[in-house]
Write an enzyme that holds these catalytic residues in place. Structure first.
Site, PDB file in Angstrom:
ATOM      1  N   LYS A 130      61.759  19.295 -26.263  1.00 52.68           N
ATOM      2  CA  LYS A 130      60.593  20.051 -26.844  1.00 52.68           C
ATOM      3  C   LYS A 130      60.890  21.196 -27.182  1.00 52.68           C
ATOM      4  O   LYS A 130      61.132  22.231 -26.322  1.00 52.68           O
ATOM      5  CB  LYS A 130      59.264  19.949 -25.978  1.00 52.68           C
ATOM      6  CG  LYS A 130      58.005  20.526 -26.771  1.00 52.68           C
ATOM      7  CD  LYS A 130      57.059  20.440 -25.907  1.00 52.68           C
ATOM      8  CE  LYS A 130      55.796  21.316 -26.458  1.00 52.68           C
ATOM      9  NZ  LYS A 130      54.440  21.048 -25.520  1.00 52.68           N
ATOM     10  N   GLY A 172      54.427  18.324 -33.357  1.00 52.63           N
ATOM     11  CA  GLY A 172      53.226  18.778 -33.155  1.00 52.63           C
ATOM     12  C   GLY A 172      52.759  19.909 -34.089  1.00 52.63           C
ATOM     13  O   GLY A 172      53.712  20.228 -34.864  1.00 52.63           O
ATOM     14  N   ALA A 173      51.832  20.629 -33.934  1.00 49.30           N
ATOM     15  CA  ALA A 173      51.480  21.956 -34.913  1.00 49.30           C
ATOM     16  C   ALA A 173      52.308  23.151 -34.404  1.00 49.30           C
ATOM     17  O   ALA A 173      52.910  23.849 -35.192  1.00 49.30           O
ATOM     18  CB  ALA A 173      50.014  22.274 -34.516  1.00 49.30           C
ATOM     19  N   ASP A 207      43.535  18.058 -23.110  1.00 49.59           N
ATOM     20  CA  ASP A 207      43.784  17.533 -24.456  1.00 49.59           C
ATOM     21  C   ASP A 207      44.278  15.936 -24.223  1.00 49.59           C
ATOM     22  O   ASP A 207      45.293  15.401 -24.630  1.00 49.59           O
ATOM     23  CB  ASP A 207      45.098  18.127 -25.275  1.00 49.59           C
ATOM     24  CG  ASP A 207      45.301  17.897 -26.779  1.00 49.59           C
ATOM     25  OD1 ASP A 207      44.505  17.321 -27.216  1.00 49.59           O
ATOM     26  OD2 ASP A 207      46.399  18.083 -27.263  1.00 49.59           O
ATOM     27  N   LYS A 265      58.500  20.915 -31.896  1.00 49.88           N
ATOM     28  CA  LYS A 265      58.983  19.480 -32.392  1.00 49.88           C
ATOM     29  C   LYS A 265      59.698  18.925 -31.177  1.00 49.88           C
ATOM     30  O   LYS A 265      60.011  19.450 -30.251  1.00 49.88           O
ATOM     31  CB  LYS A 265      59.978  19.538 -33.325  1.00 49.88           C
ATOM     32  CG  LYS A 265      59.317  19.872 -34.628  1.00 49.88           C
ATOM     33  CD  LYS A 265      60.472  20.356 -35.909  1.00 49.88           C
ATOM     34  CE  LYS A 265      59.752  20.667 -36.978  1.00 49.88           C
ATOM     35  NZ  LYS A 265      60.634  20.907 -38.316  1.00 49.88           N
TER      36      LYS A 265
END
Length: 354
Positions: A53, A35-36, A150, A39
């Site tokens: 993560k 993601g932004a 989200d 990882k």
């Protein structure tokens, strides 16, 4: 706790010892997502296969403090809620790098699963089963005062048998009591509730406030996608989709759906958040519709082969006994034994990864 400027200081990170990950036992394998700001890797923790993560700290002081705050918030929420439709939290550590460890769901994301089926669609009952999983997970979060913010197919993970969905990634989640301090443009535009779009709800200098009904809107867009296996607002960019939803009250087309299902969708994506149902009500509506289209039927054992399914056997025939014996042999696989498969070389995360 948040400091006066809205940031967590280094001293404010607190985690019960039972959730503290020992970096010495943490090993990282192949990358499975990105993601932004983080990882995600497949890895092992104390011989348990897990998802790891790793959060990027950032380059500037402001960026570092902001990401540490988000990390602390995510870990605090993960450690607070446990549910069968939420990815199981295993633990975390902050030093020498920020790491969140959860169970590994090898079924992949709902996004990848749907893409693999195109142009085909999910069976309606399967789509409703997935929707119920999502709604149950959201009901749990909301009962703890947590807004996901989200909700989208990339943050929904499937079990290995593709029968269960679990919610993942609380990186943008916030406690509902703090919504007045939230940034306006959160989540992903295509699935974002209109009131989250800053130009709709804010004038210059106004404070931000919204409630957990933003998740009901996002759920409706995901449910539409489950039923159609198409990208919502197809042909529009993410920003165009958000603009159309916010300024023109545009929604995906639900005209070709049964009336009951259309009612569920349209009630969840109402422009006025206060008229949207909560997730307890959504679950009830989904159950009623599922019962109306899916009368109870005898289940076929999942391990039967195609030829066995097509073979008619008397209830007490030798063929049936033989088949059941074969199934018992399968069921006697030692618990905890993992299916071996080729994997990337695992190596100490904190020693050799970086």
């Amino acid at each position: 706790m948040e400091s006066a400027n809205g940031f967590h200081s280094n001293e404010e990170f607190r985690l019960d010892s039972k959730w503290m990950v020992d970096p010495k036992h943490l090993f990282v394998g192949p990358r499975i997502g990105e993601g932004a700001h983080a990882k995600v890797y497949e890895g092992k923790y104390k011989n348990q296969t897990v998802a790891i993560k790793i959060v990027h700290r950032g380059d500037t002081h402001e960026e570092i403090v902001k990401r540490e705050r988000r990390f602390a918030r995510e870990v605090a929420m993960l450690s607070k809620v446990q549910h069968k439709n939420l990815v199981k939290f295993i633990g975390a550590c902050k030093e020498p790098i920020m790491v969140v460890v959860t169970e590994l769901l090898i079924g992949g994301t709902l996004r990848k699963y749907l893409l693999s089926m195109r142009p085909g669609c999910l069976d309606t009952r399967v789509a409703l089963g997935f929707a119920l999983d999502i709604a149950r997970g959201m009901e749990c979060l909301h009962s703890h005062g947590i807004i996901h913010r989200d909700l989208k197919p990339e943050n929904l993970l499937l079990s290995a048998d593709h029968k269960t969905i679990k919610l993942a990634d609380l990186g943008l989640a916030r406690e509902e009591t703090l919504t007045e301090m939230m940034t306006a443009e959160t989540g992903t535009y295509r699935w974002m509730a209109p009131e989250l779009y800053s130009t709709v709800t804010l004038r210059q200098g106004e404070k931000k406030h919204y409630n957990n009904k933003v998740d009901a809107y996002s759920f409706a867009i995901v449910l539409w996608e489950l039923l159609h296996n198409k990208l919502p607002f197809e042909g529009m960019s993410n920003l165009q989709a958000a603009y159309a939803a916010a300024f023109k009250n545009v929604r995906p087309n639900a005209d070709n759906l049964p009336e009951e299902m259309s009612t569920i969708l349209t009630s969840c994506w109402q422009e006025d958040p206060n008229t949207r149902p909560n997730f307890t009500q959504i679950i009830q509506m989904l159950f009623r519709y599922l019962a109306s289209i899916s009368p109870p039927q005898p289940a076929i054992p999942s391990r039967l082969t195609k030829s066995e399914v097509n073979t008619e056997l008397e209830p007490e025939s030798p063929g049936t006994s033989s088949l059941m014996a074969t199934r018992h042999e399968f069921d006697e696989t030692p618990k905890g034994k993992m299916e071996s498969k080729p994997r990337g070389l695992l190596f100490p995360c904190l020693g050799n990864c970086y």
